[in-house]
Design an enzyme around this catalytic site. Structure first.
Site, PDB file in Angstrom:
ATOM      1  N   ASP A  97      -9.371  11.246  10.042  1.00 30.78           N
ATOM      2  CA  ASP A  97      -9.283  11.148   8.597  1.00 30.78           C
ATOM      3  C   ASP A  97     -10.308  10.134   8.086  1.00 30.78           C
ATOM      4  OD1 ASP A  97      -8.441  11.265   6.025  1.00 30.78           O
ATOM      5  OD2 ASP A  97      -6.410  10.567   6.398  1.00 30.78           O
ATOM      6  N   ALA A 139       1.411   5.142   1.226  1.00 29.54           N
ATOM      7  CA  ALA A 139       0.996   6.036   2.301  1.00 29.54           C
ATOM      8  C   ALA A 139       1.334   7.448   1.878  1.00 29.54           C
ATOM      9  CB  ALA A 139       1.704   5.671   3.598  1.00 29.54           C
ATOM     10  N   SER A 140       0.773   8.424   2.588  1.00 27.37           N
ATOM     11  CA  SER A 140       1.003   9.787   2.128  1.00 27.37           C
ATOM     12  C   SER A 140       2.469  10.183   2.249  1.00 27.37           C
ATOM     13  CB  SER A 140       0.116  10.760   2.888  1.00 27.37           C
ATOM     14  OG  SER A 140       0.269  10.586   4.263  1.00 27.37           O
ATOM     15  N   GLN A 175       5.510   4.266   2.303  1.00 27.45           N
ATOM     16  CA  GLN A 175       4.839   3.076   1.787  1.00 27.45           C
ATOM     17  C   GLN A 175       4.769   2.001   2.862  1.00 27.45           C
ATOM     18  OE1 GLN A 175       7.486   2.956  -1.511  1.00 27.45           O
ATOM     19  NE2 GLN A 175       8.760   1.319  -0.682  1.00 27.45           N
ATOM     20  N   VAL A 176       3.875   1.020   2.642  1.00 27.62           N
ATOM     21  CA  VAL A 176       3.631   0.006   3.663  1.00 27.62           C
ATOM     22  C   VAL A 176       3.994  -1.373   3.113  1.00 27.62           C
ATOM     23  CG1 VAL A 176       1.974  -0.785   5.396  1.00 27.62           C
ATOM     24  CG2 VAL A 176       1.664   1.450   4.332  1.00 27.62           C
ATOM     25  N   ALA A 201       0.850  -1.196   0.000  1.00 29.40           N
ATOM     26  CA  ALA A 201       0.000   0.000   0.000  1.00 29.40           C
ATOM     27  C   ALA A 201       0.880   1.238   0.000  1.00 29.40           C
ATOM     28  CB  ALA A 201      -0.919   0.000   1.217  1.00 29.40           C
ATOM     29  N   LYS A 255       5.255   0.462   8.044  1.00 31.02           N
ATOM     30  CA  LYS A 255       5.134   1.717   7.292  1.00 31.02           C
ATOM     31  C   LYS A 255       6.477   2.413   7.327  1.00 31.02           C
ATOM     32  CE  LYS A 255       2.063   5.206   8.540  1.00 31.02           C
ATOM     33  NZ  LYS A 255       0.719   5.833   8.525  1.00 31.02           N
TER      34      LYS A 255
END
Ligand SMILES: Nc1ncnc2c1ncn2[C@@H]1O[C@H](COP(=O)(O)OP(=O)(O)OP(=O)(O)O)[C@@H](O)[C@H]1O
Ligand SMILES: [Mg+2]
Lengths: 220, 440
Positions: free
Chosen positions: B282, B133-134, B137-138, B131, B152
């Site tokens: 969020d 992430a802002s 990355q994960v 995934a 993360k």
């Protein structure tokens, strides 16, 4: 590093063995010197201290290294050999895109020199003086330089073959070498934790560089 | 040192920022100049037109710049009291995305942060991220004790990049120009919030806090933090089951499951609000991981909003509507959400409150509170959006309150997409705080 036991003194060893012994002594001296540089700094370390720590006579030391620059040159030779050996074994990298390959190579170099930051800092700036043995113009450093350039050219040639970048010829390897010097300078002055600013700079400039090359943004 | 799209030079970036500043300066200046000559109604029309135009321009420019500067847009969008509804909507649409890290960079960054390479500290580690992430990355990994984790990893020197971007933002004159009303203090606040998100230790703290606090809700799963494998730039946590909303919907979940998840999400919202008085701020759909067994995984605690209890109590009043026949309570609500200088007798205040009331009466009625609201109903969504617009237009509303109503809207949007039926009123009243402070 595994080496055969040292030949007994006095007995004339065969030539190959003599070279091996010579190499071993040089490594011993380098290890002693690097440790002392770390403790006392480059200027604060005397040849006496080095020879004592390496377990050799002070006079013998000069047979191996006439100046600290010779010592530094030997350090970089070892560094380059290590790099080439490491890259040959890094199976993961062989199919990686060019920016990642170059990133990994330069990062490996930085990791190698990281424990000796102060020593590197001192010799690095000496190398910019034209009369230094470390200078790109010096005869002594040519062999080392050529080895590195050939290593990098091979990698660039592969990328050219794979059409990752247009043909750039000899200049490419020189550019990478210069880029590395710039990165080391940044690295030496990077106060960020884990030197992450250098990592970011390295990553982004390599990607930028490759993209520009691909787009023909640089006119050779 | 922003995170530039590789093809754009930083010179181009600076020029762009400058243009952004200049463009806004220009149009705002023009607006300010003609101001005294316009009557009130005309002023409003102009202001809105201007808002829309520059909002789109800001969004497009920021979007194009990518990098941390986009986070600025997101943060500014939280400052809802400063902008027109259109501007807020445009800004909220920005999603930041750090550049991807290849394996070599990821490993280097990991080692720089934790002193060892991933393969040295994990039993196994997937080099490809699963995934984005802002800020990084994960990756999936398994610990030496065999536990499945999500790791993360932040892109290097993000914080420095953000600080540089803010410096540029200030030089470009963006801050001062965006207004009339964008004060240095607001910019500073936005910067602080973003910088805080770059420190995963804060997120780890939030995770621990929420894991404890949410324990009474058995259907919610919050990741557990692995402290020895986490630091400022790396966060190792237990991997939670479940998939994102879109993926969940692709499995064509039966209505009962939609209702169950929807009810869970609603309970989660009100429990956070009324019990913890803090919101996982969020309501981005990617932050809820939905499972076929009806449970909800909650991730991403980088941005948590702790709320003042008087705001929470006043907000609860919308659900209980006790103020409708209690003038003192009404006055108190006005005091808290509109501010001390606003009189409860003012017509615009009464209009706003009447609109709130009729919306809640229609969709969250007090009679028969256990009746389920069908969130798939577009009439409800229209009502919600109309109300949100009214609220956003009101520059006097407390920022915390606006934040709260935006989060509620976000939640409703989620439930709408899910097409769930939820007994909202009943759930809201389950944990509702007492009307007045105890002892009053
Ligand atoms: N513990 C976890 N278990 C399973 N998946 C996770 C976990 N943590 C994160 N993820 C996945 O990774 C994605 C990004 O993580 P997260 O939301 O924490 O990052 P972020 O930096 O806050 O990004 P953004 O601001 O884009 O949401 C999540 O949407 C989720 O899909
Ligand atoms: Mg997220």
């Amino acid at each position: 590093m595994k080496q055969p036991a040292e030949a007994k003194k006095g007995k004339a060893a065969p030539k190959g063995k003599r070279n091996l012994n010579k190499e071993r002594t040089k490594e011993k001296i380098l290890a002693a010197a690097l440790e002392l540089f770390r403790e006392n700094g480059l200027e604060g370390t005397t040849t006496k201290q080095i020879s004592r720590k390496a377990g050799i006579a002070e006079g013998t030391l000069f047979n191996y290294f006439k100046t600290k620059e010779d010592l530094a040159l030997f350090f970089f030779q070892k560094e380059t050999n290590d790099l080439i050996r490491w890259y040959g074994q890094a199976a993961r990298l062989q199919d990686a895109p060019l920016p990642e390959k170059l990133f990994a190579i330069i990062h490996r170099q930085l990791e190698y020199i990281a424990p000796y930051e102060e020593f590197i800092g001192a010799v690095f700036f000496r190398s910019l003086q034209p009369r230094s043995k470390l200078s790109p113009l010096s005869l002594e450093s040519q062999e080392l330089r050529l080895k590195y350039l050939r290593f990098v050219s091979d990698i660039l040639a592969q990328a050219e073959e794979k059409k990752e970048i247009p043909p750039i010829g000899e200049l490419g390897a020189y550019a990478v070498g210069l880029f590395y010097m710039g990165i080391v300078t940044h690295w030496l002055h990077d106060p960020s934790e884990g030197k992450q600013k250098t990592l970011a700079l390295l990553d982004r400039s390599l990607r930028l560089g490759t993209t520009l090359l691909k787009k023909g943004g640089w006119d050779w | 040192m922003g995170l530039v799209k590789p093809k754009r030079s930083s010179l181009g970036r600076a020029t762009r920022l400058a243009r952004l500043g200049a463009g806004l300066t220009g149009s705002y200046l023009a607006y300010q100049l003609q101001r005294p000559f316009l009557d009130d109604r005309e002023k409003e029309v102009r202001r809105q037109a201007l808002g829309r135009k520059s909002a789109r321009q800001i969004r497009e420019d920021l979007q194009d710049l990518r990098g941390p500067i986009m986070k600025v847009g997101q943060a500014l969008s939280m400052q809802t009291h400063l902008f027109d509804a259109d501007v807020v909507q445009e800004l909220a649409g920005l999603q930041m995305q750090a550049p991807p890290m290849h394996g070599s960079l990821m490993r280097a960054q990991f080692k720089g942060a934790l002193g060892k390479y991933p393969e040295e500290v994990f039993a196994s580690f997937e080099p490809e991220p699963f995934a984005a992430a802002s800020l990084g990355q994960v990756h999936r990994a398994v610990t030496k004790r065999g536990e499945e984790v999500a790791v993360k990893i932040q892109y290097p020197a993000i914080r420095e990049a953000i600080e540089t971007d803010f410096r540029m933002l200030r030089t470009a004159g963006f801050a001062a120009r965006l207004t009339g009303h964008l004060k240095e203090s607001v910019i500073r606040e936005a910067e602080r919030g973003i910088i805080e998100e770059t420190d995963y230790r804060i997120e780890a703290r939030n995770l621990r806090h929420f894991a404890t606090q949410l324990a009474p809700l058995p259907f919610v799963r919050v990741p557990r933090v692995y402290d020895d494998l986490s630091c400022e730039r790396v966060l190792t946590m237990s991997r939670v089951r479940g998939v994102r909303l879109q993926e969940f919907l692709e499995t064509n979940p039966p209505q009962e499951l939609r209702d169950q998840i929807g009810t869970g999400l609603t309970r989660l919202f009100f429990f956070q609000l009324f019990r913890i008085q803090a919101l996982h701020a969020d309501p981005h759909p990617g932050n809820y991981l939905l499972d076929q067994d009806g449970t909800i995984g909650l991730v991403d605690f980088g941005c948590v909003k702790y709320l003042k209890s008087e705001i929470v109590r006043c907000y609860a009043q919308f659900w209980s509507r006790e103020w409708t026949n209690d003038p003192a309570l009404f006055a108190e609500i006005i005091h808290v959400i509109f501010g001390p200088e606003v009189s409860p007798a003012e017509p615009r205040v009464r209009r706003c409150m009447a609109e709130i009331r009729s919306f809640y009466d229609e969709f969250h009625p007090l009679d028969g509170p256990s009746r389920a609201l069908d969130l798939a109903d577009s009439k409800f969504m229209d009502g919600l959006n109309a109300l949100a617009k009214t609220l956003l237009k009101n520059k006097f509303l407390a920022p915390d309150f606006l934040f709260l109503s935006r989060t509620e809207s976000g939640m409703c949007n989620l439930l709408h997409t899910l097409q769930a039926r939820v007994a909202t009123t009943q759930i809201a009243r389950e944990w509702m705080p007492p009307i007045r402070k105890t002892g009053q």
